[in-house]
Design an enzyme around this catalytic site. Structure first.
Site, PDB file in Angstrom:
ATOM      1  CB  ALA A  68     -20.045  11.572  18.125  1.00 43.03           C
ATOM      2  CB  THR A  69     -19.969   9.004  23.284  1.00 41.13           C
ATOM      3  OG1 THR A  69     -19.008   8.333  22.428  1.00 41.13           O
ATOM      4  CG2 THR A  69     -20.534   8.125  24.315  1.00 41.13           C
ATOM      5  CG  ASN A 141     -16.185   3.095  13.678  1.00 41.06           C
ATOM      6  OD1 ASN A 141     -17.424   2.488  13.252  1.00 41.06           O
ATOM      7  ND2 ASN A 141     -15.597   2.794  14.659  1.00 41.06           N
ATOM      8  CD  GLN A 169     -15.177   7.807  11.157  1.00 46.38           C
ATOM      9  OE1 GLN A 169     -14.452   8.425  10.603  1.00 46.38           O
ATOM     10  NE2 GLN A 169     -14.678   7.413  12.513  1.00 46.38           N
ATOM     11  CB  SER A 186     -17.339  13.906  16.709  1.00 41.27           C
ATOM     12  OG  SER A 186     -16.264  14.052  17.470  1.00 41.27           O
ATOM     13  CG  HIS A 188     -12.268  13.651  17.805  1.00 42.81           C
ATOM     14  ND1 HIS A 188     -11.426  12.725  17.466  1.00 42.81           N
ATOM     15  CD2 HIS A 188     -13.352  13.426  18.424  1.00 42.81           C
ATOM     16  CE1 HIS A 188     -12.013  11.586  18.009  1.00 42.81           C
ATOM     17  NE2 HIS A 188     -13.231  12.088  18.625  1.00 42.81           N
ATOM     18  CB  THR A 224     -20.856  25.779  31.509  1.00 41.31           C
ATOM     19  OG1 THR A 224     -21.598  26.067  32.842  1.00 41.31           O
ATOM     20  CG2 THR A 224     -20.180  26.860  31.153  1.00 41.31           C
ATOM     21  CB  CYS A 307     -14.119   2.884  20.985  1.00 40.53           C
ATOM     22  SG  CYS A 307     -14.336   4.465  20.328  1.00 40.53           S
TER      23      CYS A 307
END
Length: 363
Positions: A68-69, A141, A169, A186, A188, A224, A307
């Protein structure tokens, strides 16, 4: 170990692991190659793309990213014009906005109210014609507050601006708002693997590339792809498509059990009514969070965003909702979800409360 840090990352679902395994063990072709094995890898990526897209609005395309970043950086740096965002946004948004400002791009950071919600009247004053991009997250978050995305997006569109939603989230947990032009997600955070995310881009919107190269992905993202990571992301998303509310009910039951266990010494940070109930951010006067975490090393919980952990700084989110440094530093975040049991959550809270009481006695 009792794991209560679901906002930082979720456990890997067995379905995601099994979907990834063949592409890690048996197949190593580049999905962008034209030979038979490459086409097979590409087919796996496209299946995953459809699975991820099933939880997003129609009328757009999913471009896989490293997370997501990257997706948020791409969405912000790939657009032009003044930016409006909020004081409780993730660092991936705020730091990117500040980086753009160093090149002369104007921006405005909206404050939030004590419950963490944006005042729509204040937003309407700021989001005016000439604004290029409005970037607001769906679920915070740190405190779990749910912002009124459709109303904010309407203000953006009335001003002729694009609307970016950080839905990391909220993806899979809430019905996605239909109004954004760009949505970052994201894997994860939904029981998928780390290292893969996506940017959903509404049809007709063109972004300048963040990464230059082969332009392999829709929208022009270069690099890739890993079929294994994409397959794991897709399998994790598919679970939510098939779940039909089962996890929602479980999380609400967990929230109710947790809140009923809290004593009057604990205060919940952020809105209770407009909140994702898998996030419990609480504070207790005088709590030494570092000592608490040291005393309870077999319980995984957080003192704020992963983070920013270890920085020693109070949470910018808690400061934004009006907490002083002492209050922010005496707050902890408990995150729970699909694999959390009620017994382990209640036991963890009992032990956290007992350890916090012991601190007061020792003091």
């Amino acid at each position: 170990m009792t794991y209560l840090d679901y906002q930082a990352t979720t456990p890997l679902a067995s379905e995601a692991f099994e979907a990834m395994l063949p592409w890690l063990r048996d197949q190593h072709a580049n999905p962008h190659s034209a030979h038979r094995e490459g086409r097979a890898a590409k087919a796996a990526v496209e299946v995953a793309r459809e699975q991820v897209a099933a939880l997003l609005p129609e009328g757009g395309t999913v471009s896989f990213t490293s997370g997501a970043t990257e997706a948020l950086n791409w969405a912000i740096k790939g657009t032009t014009g003044p930016i409006v965002t909020a004081s409780t946004e993730h660092a991936a948004v705020l730091d990117t906005v500040y980086a753009e400002a160093r090149y002369g791009r104007p921006f405005t950071v909206l404050p939030v109210q004590p419950d963490g919600l944006i005042d729509l009247n204040r937003a309407a004053e700021v989001i005016q014609p000439g604004t290029g991009l409005v970037a607001i997250m769906l679920i915070n978050n740190e405190v779990g507050v749910i912002q009124p995305i459709d109303e904010l997006a309407a203000l953006a569109h009335e001003a002729g601006a694009l609307f970016l939603c950080d839905a990391v989230q909220g993806y899979g947990k809430l019905d996605m708002p239909q109004s954004p032009d760009l949505i970052a997600v994201s894997a994860h955070k939904i029981y998928g693997p780390k290292g893969v995310g996506a940017l959903w881009i509404r049809e007709g919107i063109k972004l300048d590339p963040l990464l230059n190269g082969g332009g392999q992905e829709p929208g022009g993202r270069s690099g890739t792809l890993s079929p294994a990571l994409c397959a794991g992301f897709g399998a994790a998303a598919r679970i939510y498509v098939d779940d039909v509310g089962g996890e929602d009910d479980h999380i609400i039951d967990l929230w109710d059990a947790a809140v009923s266990r809290l004593g009057p010494e604990w205060t919940i940070n952020g809105s209770i009514d407009h909140r994702f109930k898998g996030n419990l951010n609480i504070r207790r006067k005088g709590l030494d969070v570092a000592r608490l975490m040291s005393d309870l090393r077999d319980i995984a919980f957080s003192a704020g965003s992963a983070c920013a952990s270890g920085s020693g700084r109070p949470s910018h989110v808690l400061q934004a909702i009006g907490l002083g440094d002492a209050e922010a530093k005496s707050s902890i975040r408990l995150g729970f979800g699909r694999y959390t049991t009620e017994d382990e959550l209640v036991d963890a809270l009992t032990r956290i409360d007992a350890a916090a009481r012991a601190q007061r006695i020792a003091a």
